[in-house]
Scaffold this active site. Structure first.
Site, PDB file in Angstrom:
ATOM      1  N   PHE A 127      31.303  21.514  17.275  1.00  0.00           N
ATOM      2  CA  PHE A 127      31.996  20.559  16.409  1.00  0.00           C
ATOM      3  C   PHE A 127      31.580  20.791  14.967  1.00  0.00           C
ATOM      4  O   PHE A 127      30.499  21.294  14.680  1.00  0.00           O
ATOM      5  CB  PHE A 127      31.762  19.117  16.850  1.00  0.00           C
ATOM      6  CG  PHE A 127      30.430  18.540  16.461  1.00  0.00           C
ATOM      7  CD1 PHE A 127      30.329  17.631  15.426  1.00  0.00           C
ATOM      8  CD2 PHE A 127      29.280  18.890  17.150  1.00  0.00           C
ATOM      9  CE1 PHE A 127      29.103  17.094  15.065  1.00  0.00           C
ATOM     10  CE2 PHE A 127      28.054  18.348  16.809  1.00  0.00           C
ATOM     11  CZ  PHE A 127      27.963  17.450  15.762  1.00  0.00           C
ATOM     12  N   GLY A 135      26.713  17.915   2.494  1.00  0.00           N
ATOM     13  CA  GLY A 135      25.549  17.402   3.205  1.00  0.00           C
ATOM     14  C   GLY A 135      25.886  16.210   4.074  1.00  0.00           C
ATOM     15  O   GLY A 135      26.792  16.263   4.899  1.00  0.00           O
ATOM     16  N   ILE A 353      -5.297  21.981  15.726  1.00  0.00           N
ATOM     17  CA  ILE A 353      -6.244  22.177  16.823  1.00  0.00           C
ATOM     18  C   ILE A 353      -6.426  23.663  17.120  1.00  0.00           C
ATOM     19  O   ILE A 353      -7.533  24.128  17.431  1.00  0.00           O
ATOM     20  CB  ILE A 353      -5.780  21.412  18.077  1.00  0.00           C
ATOM     21  CG1 ILE A 353      -5.976  19.909  17.872  1.00  0.00           C
ATOM     22  CG2 ILE A 353      -6.517  21.886  19.323  1.00  0.00           C
ATOM     23  CD1 ILE A 353      -5.362  19.041  18.969  1.00  0.00           C
ATOM     24  N   GLU A 379      21.747  15.756  12.637  1.00  0.00           N
ATOM     25  CA  GLU A 379      22.394  14.460  12.902  1.00  0.00           C
ATOM     26  C   GLU A 379      21.980  13.382  11.896  1.00  0.00           C
ATOM     27  O   GLU A 379      21.943  12.205  12.204  1.00  0.00           O
ATOM     28  CB  GLU A 379      22.098  13.959  14.330  1.00  0.00           C
ATOM     29  CG  GLU A 379      22.309  14.993  15.414  1.00  0.00           C
ATOM     30  CD  GLU A 379      23.763  15.430  15.548  1.00  0.00           C
ATOM     31  OE1 GLU A 379      24.563  15.098  14.672  1.00  0.00           O
ATOM     32  OE2 GLU A 379      24.073  16.114  16.523  1.00  0.00           O
TER      33      GLU A 379
END
Length: 401
Positions: A127, A135, A353, A379
């Site tokens: 889509f 934007g 880490i 999204e």
């Protein structure tokens, strides 16, 4: 993971589906994801395996050949797939949104034409809303569809199509002035067109060009492209729902469920980052003991696990709200916002880490570190989510003085 991100109240069928997907992820995706990602190679075998599992038709109704499952089931599957490799979940998501748009808004002829083949995975969806200059401001689109007899002629340039090259069907949002006089609000003069094309790059139908893949920092493997329309003729019966002027609302409905999907992706990537971090912390020794026994690392692991759990809970809540038939833009916005932000933070903590080894391409966390930022944008950015959340809160808590 044995304890984190568990979901209460699932049916036996849902548990079986998720167990099957997790097994597929562990055996078919995780062992090859980093290698394929480094080569930016489309995961053909993985996608074919997902097609055989029926995941391309997971939410398509049974009458059209799908499994007829809920958004919650779909989101939990996406969470598992993103744990293996986020790019694969993107391939599924874009296809799913087009199928959802057809299911919710398509004419019966459109449903019968596309949904059975989409359920099989022989027709893949993409889509297209965004353009190079707009934007998040969807109302500013400049691509146009102009009526010409029994067809529409489309012109314009679209951007950021996931599945742009591999798809057969693209839902494209364009401006249509027909029946919408000058001065009409921009969102009332938009139409979604169902554009069929051949997979591949270059001119994929007369007037429609898909340039090569956009080279990205992360989110590799999946093809992200532009779409250029220069006099593309589309039959009038390929207007989604059969009437112009509804495109903005249709696309926003699709994006709403897409936000649940992005939240699920964030949960999956964060889960994998936690797995990598907690495992490495028990193997790496400093000052005569595993770093997991140092309080500073335990604090970090505690924060990471709490964020994984919180994001998962909000994603599940947003999916269940949509499945109930209720409005869920508030919950979807919150879930997408929190899950994407927490994903970034959990991935960065796992990276820390790992120390210097996290900077090496030999370690999986390096790939996740490049993938997580996409979720901050996809999204709708964090700022867009906050706008949605803020407006909805003001509706719910309107001052009565």
């Amino acid at each position: 993971m044995s304890r984190l991100a568990q979901t209460a109240g699932l049916t036996e069928i849902q548990r079986e589906i998720l167990a099957t997907v997790r097994d597929f992820v562990d055996k078919e995706i995780l062992p090859v994801a980093t290698e394929l990602e480094h080569r930016d190679e489309y995961p053909t075998r993985i996608v074919e395996g997902l097609r055989e599992l029926g995941l391309f038709g997971l939410m398509i109704p049974e009458e059209y050949g799908g499994l007829g499952e809920s958004l919650l089931t779909y989101a939990l599957c996406v969470e598992e797939i993103a744990r293996g490799w986020m790019s694969v979940s993107g391939i599924i998501n874009t296809h799913f949104i087009v199928a959802y748009l057809l299911k919710q808004h398509g004419t019966e002829e459109q449903k019968e034409t596309f949904l059975p083949r989409m359920a099989e995975g022989t027709v893949r969806g993409a889509f297209s809303m965004s353009e190079p200059g707009l934007g998040s401001d969807v109302s500013a689109i400049t691509s146009k569809g102009v009526r010409d007899g029994d067809a529409y002629v489309l012109n314009g340039q679209k951007m950021w199509l996931t599945n742009g090259g591999t798809s057969h069907l693209v839902a494209v949002l364009c401006r249509t002035d027909e029946g919408h006089p000058e001065g009409t609000a921009p969102h009332r003069s938009m139409t979604t067109f169902l554009v069929e094309k051949e997979p591949g790059f270059g001119e994929v139908r007369p007037g429609l060009t898909i340039p090569g893949k956009i080279d990205k920092m992360g989110y590799k493997g999946v093809d992200t492209t532009e779409l250029i329309m220069d006099g593309v003729r589309i039959p009038a019966n390929r207007v989604l729902g059969g009437a112009t002027g509804r495109g903005f609302y249709q696309m926003m409905d699709g994006v709403e469920v897409g936000r649940v999907n992005v939240a699920a992706r964030g949960c999956g990537v964060a889960q994998r980052a936690f797995e990598l971090g907690v495992s490495y912390a028990q193997q790496r020794h400093t000052f005569g003991k595993p770093i997991a026994q140092h309080q500073a690392i335990q604090f970090k692991l505690a924060e990471m696990a709490t964020k994984v759990e919180a994001a998962h809970a909000m994603m599940v809540n947003a999916a269940r709200k949509k499945d109930s038939g209720e409005r869920n833009d508030l919950e979807a916005g919150m879930a997408k916002y929190l899950a994407s932000e927490y994903c970034k933070e959990v991935v960065e903590d796992a990276f820390r880490i790992h120390g210097g080894y996290g900077f090496s391409k030999e370690y999986e966390i390096e790939r996740l570190y490049r993938e997580a930022p996409m979720l901050l944008i996809g999204e709708g950015t964090a700022e867009i989510q906050k706008m949605i959340i803020g407006r909805r809160l003001l509706e719910e808590y309107r001052f009565q003085g």
